[in-house]
Design a protein around this motif. Sequence first.
Motif: not given
Ligand SMILES: Cc1cc2nc3c(=O)[nH]c(=O)nc-3n(C[C@H](O)[C@H](O)[C@H](O)COP(=O)(O)O)c2cc1C
Length: 180
Positions: A9, A17, A125
């Motif tokens: 992340s 995550s 999803y």
């Molecule tokens: C660059 C980027 C792209 C993302 N694309 C999607 C996506 O396609 N679909 C979705 O449901 N969430 C999307 N998200 C949201 C992330 O999946 C969500 O914030 C998730 O918690 C990210 O993991 P993290 O909290 O470990 O960073 C996106 C976030 C970022 C930063």
Amino acid sequence: MTILHIDASINGENSASRAISRSIVDRIRTAQWGDQVIYRDLAREPLPHLTLEAFADSSVLDEFLAADTIVIGAPMYNFSVPSQLKAWIDRIAVAGKTFRYTETGPEGLAGDKRVIVAVSRGGFYEADNAFEHVKAYLKPMFNFLGIEPEFVHADGVAVGPEQREAGLANGLAEVERLAA
Ligand SMILES: Cc1cc2nc3c(=O)[nH]c(=O)nc-3n(C[C@H](O)[C@H](O)[C@H](O)COP(=O)(O)O)c2cc1C
């Protein structure tokens, strides 16, 4: 036992995550006292895209092969895994090392490993959602290597603060069940 802990992340301490993958490592570490943990942060130290020359460097593959359990933080970016994580997978999927082709089809060679994936997704999803390419990619990918990966989930993380808390709580509860 050696645990390989992978994060991907870009969200640092705000990452769901990362929080969950850390919790998985803490829990399985407690259960298997004395484990060695190797940590690889693919966001802070990205691997370059795969090149032919990169195959000559087996350090990432060797790290994977030396691990008994691999814990992966896998956020959803643009409906798939971060390209940082894909670059790592490109280095561990190596013919003759983690899979081989036989007369009867492909055979995974890494079946002695446990893989646990902390998936965090902004939305929600169903399994058959055509936009879902995180689990839909990682499961067959690790199956190809002979491994049945286990998944824990934080969903709805980008919907709002309440859904984020609920998604995180669900992921951490799944970790408890998995470790039990
Ligand atoms: C660059 C980027 C792209 C993302 N694309 C999607 C996506 O396609 N679909 C979705 O449901 N969430 C999307 N998200 C949201 C992330 O999946 C969500 O914030 C998730 O918690 C990210 O993991 P993290 O909290 O470990 O960073 C996106 C976030 C970022 C930063």
